[in-house]
Design an enzyme around this catalytic site. Structure first.
Site, PDB file in Angstrom:
ATOM      1  CG  HIS A 275      -1.534   1.330   1.485  1.00 41.88           C
ATOM      2  ND1 HIS A 275      -2.547   1.824   0.699  1.00 41.88           N
ATOM      3  CD2 HIS A 275      -1.272   2.293   2.402  1.00 41.88           C
ATOM      4  CE1 HIS A 275      -2.889   3.022   1.141  1.00 41.88           C
ATOM      5  NE2 HIS A 275      -2.124   3.336   2.162  1.00 41.88           N
ATOM      6  CG  ASP A 277       0.177   6.425   2.217  1.00 42.21           C
ATOM      7  OD1 ASP A 277      -1.028   6.129   2.123  1.00 42.21           O
ATOM      8  OD2 ASP A 277       0.862   6.150   3.217  1.00 42.21           O
ATOM      9  CG  ASP A 387      -4.179   3.737   5.334  1.00 46.93           C
ATOM     10  OD1 ASP A 387      -4.560   3.551   6.496  1.00 46.93           O
ATOM     11  OD2 ASP A 387      -3.290   4.550   5.039  1.00 46.93           O
ATOM     12  CG  HIS A 591      -5.932   7.452   1.953  1.00 44.40           C
ATOM     13  ND1 HIS A 591      -5.935   6.433   1.044  1.00 44.40           N
ATOM     14  CD2 HIS A 591      -4.857   7.236   2.740  1.00 44.40           C
ATOM     15  CE1 HIS A 591      -4.915   5.633   1.272  1.00 44.40           C
ATOM     16  NE2 HIS A 591      -4.236   6.110   2.289  1.00 44.40           N
TER      17      HIS A 591
END
Length: 1015
Positions: A275, A277, A387, A591
């Protein structure tokens, strides 16, 4: 016996750390080193072809590699240094021995992806793999045989360590200009080594054996047999003869590691993942490099591990690889064809899904899914959002209409108050649509596949009576890195091992297929939003992100409708320009950008992006209007709007502190708050007795852990009303008039104005603040005398209803929640809406003595990760409207948030019953010239309406219902009730909160009426 267990565990840790791991790589030869700090180490990255001397990049300095030595410092924060590494693979390697280049750029032994990183490639630009604190080696057999020389290049990014864990210690430094020129790292190692395979495997044997033993009860024989085998293996280790003694040590573990799992053992589907970002403690430009590094490591592992399966989300991240590393992307495409590299997610980025508008979420899905189909041949079926900070109740319907049948996240495990009761369940949205959902009970999206993690997943799994399997995403994430060969070694050992879950590497779609097959009438259902009971401040932090996003998503919809008018008048539709604008906005809905939780660099660039998007969008709007005017001069006239009424109709008495119109009477107190608001139509006093509407409050805002993310409940106890001396003025503009008060506090100045517009039962409140506080939160309160038991908070294509009391722990945890354009409170026959033009954080609570208060958060000042968060000038506006009808509320919200002057729509909507909203008019993505119209039911009831093509579109139109991807609805989504007629004016019926997308085709000669056009 417990002390024996602890002693053995400590012994394993010490022996592995001090006596085995340092000797897994045996040095056999030195390498030559040269370095080129780009622009002195502080320059922005250059293309690899430029650094390798293959193709010069215009305007960049010529590479100048100079001698460098291990032990020397390198890399100012955020800089790039290229290393040229040369050497010769020793000729005398024994059969089976593997030569590896081992590098230590100066890492701390933690925080993978949060410090310096490197990407290794050959002299002709072929990417080999990346380097990070848990991945320090490069296999040299791929580039040179025994006795052969090699030349490699290492692009090293000196990203500063901004998150020092463990323990959590926030470190600031999110701007290149203020980071300083001092080197941040020291090269500790660069040499050719032989991989001691037996020692490498021994470390994994010991970790798994001791790890499984630690998770078993001391009453189980298996626990003791594992410990005995571990102790015997450790006894065997001879530091004077590690290679041979390591091989002997493994024999003591062979039998215990061969014991098969019990038939009823939990099944864990292990899926490689990282994951990453799209921005956070690094800028967007660095994320593109992080993605390439991680994917390079993944592809390298696939070359050696045939069972390895990797899942990657976010079309944007695939697009970055395609743009910046086409050779790597070609390898990804090949692995996707094999089924081992699995695209998931199907959105443009892993977006925040609470604050973006409904149409923004549609575009996240539309752009993401179209990219996946164009590049990889199929839409994704799994909505993968591990997330994001909470999940809107509108999402199940949008997911199903966007081609998804399953959903995965784990973020709700972060709740600070309530434990979510399920891990596998049906999630039912606000409209009734259900989506099969799985929360991995391992409680992380970045597992390392340890016995402890798997034991936690088994103990934690809350649906054991209905299911015996769960998904484990493994690999270093957030800052990237992905899976490692050590993780895969543990997976292989625990594939079928007594005492631990049975681990199998599979594709996530295979896992979800099994999950779908085992659902029954007993599968639990959760209805409504999946609210995260944490990170509540993300609805307020970085005001410019919220306002820039709101303005951009509204503006783009308005431009599209204008562009459709122009297209129908004969002008070309700006497909490429609009796609580019949307994708830039969608990226910034990631996010950690829209929520305001990134470093200052990210938000500075985002503010510039929003400004550029507006300028480009306005230019497209002007071009569209000009095209319509040239073709149909009368068609460009603005739609009829309420004319500006002379402000004389609003009476302002500054001495008495009153503002009056025929519809509203206001009276303010000496502190500048409204103490009386009388609605003339009903004679109702809206402000509760003793209350102050518009009161500003300053709170001490020092969250326990995550500064930019959290606002702790205790902050409310520190609230102090801003009620000191103020300056008064009369304000008159654009048909409105009222009073404004200005006051200073701390180092800041705030101006609050209250204005009325004749003909409207509304009060306009504007807060203009020049903010220079530290660790403070500014809020504004709107108490109203309405006996509401719940409040309606607008969400995408509808609303969610939340309690105004704290009867349960679930209610208690909702003290700062998200609303889009409005919060609405009502009692039978009377209601008040609080409409905003760019705010999200709200709290609604019952008042002692009656009524409720809607409180809106205005601005914050956290220190981490951006110490300058929200410093400066901000303006926020609210319209408080007396309205019991949600149709009026929705119309008011649209009016308050409109960016451009309205024009006649190419398609009209006439509502016969209920509340139906025409939300979007755009051209079909396939460039067929079809028009796509999206409407929805906004009040949670039934609606009947007629869609009426405008003059530019004409009456000879065929209409069909399509999904969000603009394809015909599948059988599982078809609803014949939605579309009553398919020719001319189209009658539609909408279920509660239904989103309906229609595709309008102008019938051409030879077309059968209503026949689908090719697309």
């Amino acid at each position: 016996m417990h002390s024996t267990t602890t002693r053995t565990q400590a012994r394993v840790t010490r022996v592995v750390r001090d006596r085995i791991a340092p000797f897994v790589h045996r040095p056999v030869a030195e390498v030559g080193l040269q370095a080129w700090p780009v622009d002195g180490g502080q320059g922005e990255p250059v293309p690899a072809a430029h650094a390798l001397g293959l193709r010069a990049a215009p305007g960049r300095e010529t590479p100048d590699y100079r001698p460098f030595a291990v032990g020397h410092e390198w890399g100012p924060a955020w800089g790039t240094t290229w290393f040229r590494i040369t050497g010769t693979v020793p000729a005398g390697l024994a059969d089976g021995e593997r030569a590896e280049l081992v590098v230590d750029l100066g890492w701390e032994d933690h925080s993978v992806g949060f410090q310096c990183e490197g990407l290794v490639m050959t002299a002709d630009g072929a990417v080999l793999k990346a380097l990070n604190p848990r991945n320090r080696w490069v296999d040299l057999t791929a580039v040179a045989g025994p006795g052969e020389s090699f030349e490699l290049y290492l692009e090293a990014a000196s990203n500063p360590l901004l998150l020092d864990v463990p323990p959590f210690r926030p470190v600031t430094g999110g701007e290149k200009e203020t980071a300083g020129p001092a080197p941040a790292y020291r090269l500790r190692r660069a040499e050719i080594c032989v991989l001691e395979r037996e020692l490498h495997e021994l470390v994994l044997d010991l970790e798994v054996s001791a790890g499984v033993a630690a998770e078993l009860s001391v009453d189980e024989p298996r626990h003791h047999r594992l410990l005995r085998a571990v102790d015997r293996a450790l006894d065997e280790i001879d530091p004077e003869d590690l290679a041979a003694s390591g091989a002997r040590a493994r024999t003591h573990l062979r039998e215990v590691l061969a014991r098969p799992a019990h038939a009823t053992a939990h099944r864990a589907t292990a899926v490689g993942h990282a994951h990453i970002d799209s921005a956070w403690l690094w800028p967007v430009r660095e994320t593109a490099r992080k993605v390439t590094r991680t994917v390079a490591n993944t592809l390298s592992l696939m070359d050696e591990h045939d069972d390895f399966v990797y899942a990657m989300s976010s079309a944007q991240q695939f697009a970055w690889i395609e743009e910046h590393a086409p050779e790597v992307f070609a390898r990804v495409v090949e692995r996707v064809r094999e089924g081992r590299f699995v695209p998931v997610g199907g959105m443009w980025v892993e977006s925040d899904v609470t604050m973006p508008s409904g149409e923004s979420l549609v575009r996240q899905i539309l752009h993401g899914q179209r990219y996946m189909r164009e590049r990889f041949g199929a839409y994704n079926r799994i909505l993968w959002l591990p997330d994001s900070f909470g999940y809107s109740g509108a999402l199940p319907q949008l997911a199903r209409l966007g081609g998804f049948d399953s959903f995965l996240t784990q973020k709700i495990s972060w709740n600070d108050t309530n434990d979510f009761p399920h891990h596998t369940f049906w999630w039912e949205g606000i409209d009734g649509t259900r989506l099969l959902t799985h929360f991995p009970p391992v409680d992380t999206y970045g597992a390392e596949v340890t016995p402890r993690e798997l034991a936690h997943a088994v103990r934690n799994f809350r649906d054991k009576e209905l299911s015996d399997h769960s998904l484990v995403p493994f690999g270093y994430g957030d800052g990237g890195g992905g899976p490692t060969r050590e993780m895969l070694g543990r997976v292989e050992r625990m594939a079928d091992l007594e005492g631990v879950a049975r681990v199998e590497q599979r594709r996530p779609d295979e896992f979800f297929a099994d999950l779908h097959a085992e659902t029954t009438s007993e599968t639990p259902v959760w209805r409504g939003e999946l609210a995260l009971e944490l990170h509540r401040a993300t609805f307020t932090t970085q005001v410019a992100m919220k306002q820039g996003n709101r303005r951009s998503e509204n503006l783009l919809r308005e431009v599209e409708a204008r562009a459709v008018r122009a297209m129908l008048a004969g002008a070309p539709y700006p497909y490429d320009e609009l796609a580019s604008l949307w994708q830039r906005v969608l990226l910034h809905q990631f996010h950690d950008i829209l929520p305001g939780t990134s470093i200052s660099w990210v938000h500075r660039e985002a503010r510039a992006t929003y400004a550029a998007v507006e300028a480009e969008a306005r230019a497209l709007a002007d071009a569209a209007d000009a095209a319509v005017a040239a073709a149909e001069p009368a068609a460009v006239e603005p739609a009829a709007v309420e004319p500006a009424t002379p402000t004389a109709e609003v009476r302002v008495d500054a001495d008495a502190r009153t503002v009056e119109s025929a519809d509203v009477s206001l009276r303010l107190d000496a502190g500048g708050a409204v103490v009386s608001w009388v609605d003339a139509a009903t004679g109702r006093e809206v402000v509760p007795a003793g209350a102050r509407l518009g009161e500003l409050r300053l709170l001490r805002d020092q969250p326990v852990l995550w500064d930019a993310w959290d606002v702790d409940r205790g902050a409310r106890r520190t609230a102090q009303a801003l009620d000191g001396p103020c300056e008064w003025e009369v304000v008159r503009s654009a048909g409105r008039a009222g009073l404004a008060v200005t006051r200073s506090f701390g180092r800041s100045v705030v101006r609050t104005s209250y204005a009325l517009v004749p003909g409207r039962r509304e009060v306009e409140v504007e807060v203009d603040v020049d903010w220079h506080e530290s660790e403070r939160l500014l809020t504004v309160g709107f108490p109203v005398d309405v006996a509401a038991r719940t409040a309606r908070f607008e969400t995408q294509f509808g609303y969610v209803e939340r309690a105004v009391h704290e009867n349960t722990s679930w209610d208690w945890a909702q003290y700062e929640t998200c609303a889009h354009r409005y919060v609405h409170v009502s009692e039978p026959g009377f209601g008040v809406a609080v409409v905003n033009d760019g705010s999200y954080g709200h709290e609604v609570a019952a008042r002692d003595g009656g009524g409720v208060e809607v409180a809106a958060s205005v601005v914050r000042a956290p220190h981490y990760p951006d110490p300058a968060t929200d410093q400066g000038r901000h303006r926020k506006r609210w319209v408080l409207a007396v309205a019991d009808d949600l149709g009026i509320v929705t119309e008011t919200a649209a009016r308050v948030n409109r960016v451009l002057a309205p024009v006649d729509s190419p398609v009209g909507l006439e509502v016969d019953e209920g509340v139906a909203v025409l939300d979007t008019v755009k051209a079909a993505e396939d460039r067929s010239g079809d028009v796509v119209v999206r409407l929805y039911e906004a009040a949670g009831g039934r609606a009947r309406a007629r869609l009426v093509p405008g003059p530019l579109l004409g009456a000879d139109v065929s209409v069909r219902v399509v999904d969000l991807l603009e394809d015909d609805l599948g059988a599982d989504l078809a609803d014949d009730r939605s579309l009553v007629s398919g020719q001319g004016a189209v009658a539609v019926e909408l279920r509660p909160f239904q989103v309906l997308t229609l595709r309008l085709s102008r019938t051409r000669a030879g077309d059968a009426p209503g026949a689908p056009r090719p697309h």
